[in-house]
Design an enzyme around this catalytic site. Sequence first.
Site, mmCIF file in Angstrom:
data_model
loop_
_atom_site.group_PDB
_atom_site.id
_atom_site.type_symbol
_atom_site.label_atom_id
_atom_site.label_comp_id
_atom_site.label_asym_id
_atom_site.label_seq_id
_atom_site.Cartn_x
_atom_site.Cartn_y
_atom_site.Cartn_z
ATOM 1 N N HIS A 158 -1.434 -9.682 -1.993
ATOM 2 C CA HIS A 158 -0.411 -9.245 -1.037
ATOM 3 C C HIS A 158 -0.112 -10.305 0.019
ATOM 4 O O HIS A 158 0.742 -10.085 0.887
ATOM 5 C CB HIS A 158 -0.836 -7.959 -0.349
ATOM 6 C CG HIS A 158 -0.945 -6.779 -1.261
ATOM 7 N ND1 HIS A 158 0.065 -6.397 -2.104
ATOM 8 C CD2 HIS A 158 -1.964 -5.902 -1.474
ATOM 9 C CE1 HIS A 158 -0.314 -5.330 -2.803
ATOM 10 N NE2 HIS A 158 -1.539 -5.018 -2.445
ATOM 11 N N ASP A 193 -3.175 -5.132 -11.065
ATOM 12 C CA ASP A 193 -3.568 -4.263 -9.961
ATOM 13 C C ASP A 193 -2.608 -3.074 -9.884
ATOM 14 O O ASP A 193 -1.445 -3.175 -10.281
ATOM 15 C CB ASP A 193 -3.513 -5.063 -8.662
ATOM 16 C CG ASP A 193 -4.135 -4.357 -7.470
ATOM 17 O OD1 ASP A 193 -5.281 -4.663 -7.141
ATOM 18 O OD2 ASP A 193 -3.452 -3.498 -6.877
ATOM 19 N N HIS A 195 -1.226 -1.926 -7.342
ATOM 20 C CA HIS A 195 -0.171 -2.268 -6.391
ATOM 21 C C HIS A 195 0.548 -3.534 -6.839
ATOM 22 O O HIS A 195 -0.075 -4.464 -7.358
ATOM 23 C CB HIS A 195 -0.764 -2.499 -4.996
ATOM 24 C CG HIS A 195 -1.517 -1.334 -4.448
ATOM 25 N ND1 HIS A 195 -2.894 -1.263 -4.483
ATOM 26 C CD2 HIS A 195 -1.090 -0.197 -3.859
ATOM 27 C CE1 HIS A 195 -3.283 -0.128 -3.928
ATOM 28 N NE2 HIS A 195 -2.207 0.530 -3.542
ATOM 29 N N ASP A 282 -8.020 -0.896 -9.500
ATOM 30 C CA ASP A 282 -7.621 0.321 -8.796
ATOM 31 C C ASP A 282 -6.591 1.146 -9.562
ATOM 32 O O ASP A 282 -6.110 2.171 -9.066
ATOM 33 C CB ASP A 282 -7.104 0.000 -7.392
ATOM 34 C CG ASP A 282 -6.210 -1.217 -7.331
ATOM 35 O OD1 ASP A 282 -5.881 -1.774 -8.393
ATOM 36 O OD2 ASP A 282 -5.849 -1.631 -6.219
#
Length: 340
Positions: A158, A193, A195, A282
């Site tokens: 990120h 991931d 996200h 995740d």
Amino acid sequence: MKAFFDDRQWKHDPKHFMAAGAIKPSPEQPERIARLMAGAEAAGCQFSSPIDAGIGPIAAIHTAEYLTFLKNIFIRWRRIEGAGAEVIPNVHPANRFDSYPKSAGGQAGYHQADAACPIAEHTWEAAYWSAQSAISGADALGDGTPAAYVLSRPPGHHAFSDLAGGFCFLNNSAIAAERLRAAGHRPAILDVDVHHGNGTQGIFYDRADILTISIHADPENFYPFFWGHTQERGAGEGTGSNLNLPLERGTGDDAYLASLDLALERISAFGCTALVVALGLDAHEDDPFQGLAITTPGFARIGAAIASLNLPTLYVQEGGYLSDALQHNLTSFLTGTQGP
């Protein structure tokens, strides 16, 4: 499989996390290291400490202004009367072209995207060595190692070139890919991931020499919200070099693997010679973020599919948060990459 980790990565211990207006304990806890290391060792990984390659490979991705901020902001923050224990901004610019302030609080707002990336006394040190672990992993591939695992913590995907966010400060996967490119490879980054890898996308969005692909929960109602949609294909010379494959919340193994097939086809079409996998765990059905519903055996299938490309591959740890399944998910994935 070779693996890399530095003990200084334990020192980052964030306390502040805000979701839906509520302040909660940060999910990005140091305990993740113990569980991930156990999972990697169960899959046959042998850990080594990274070599300090200096700031150069990090500065190839992140601006000097941002690196200066990360190194110095905590000391400056503590000089503010009544300052909190962690650097957390309360104001942000409207865009990246607004004025760059002199104050610590203003610069925090400029360089921290959200309230999930608090900076404390040891954050820079831990992030620096997390990045050095990724650099050593990339160098191992350059030396002929077919695959390596990097326990990068804090994670990185990120983080933009001058902006922290979502638990991330230095973009380890991007740093590793640029290191491989500089060594003569044509790298791709595959982000699995839950996200979207918005920082990675932003770093390479107008470049054609590194392919970026992200498979993730649909950001229409999931972090990072503003990035990760299918129409984001790159810009300028980079048009067509970014692929987003958003999935409905709750997507399970079979549908995920169908999207993964599309990603692997694009990697092959790119002429990739070295692959960086931004390895988030995740997406698991029991992860606290509850975005997707991959099973523990499903991670083995994902790992096997990626390994079928037969490319030199660096697995750089991203998300995957505290649950009873965390270490088993990593063992499953890494074991899957090694075949039957």
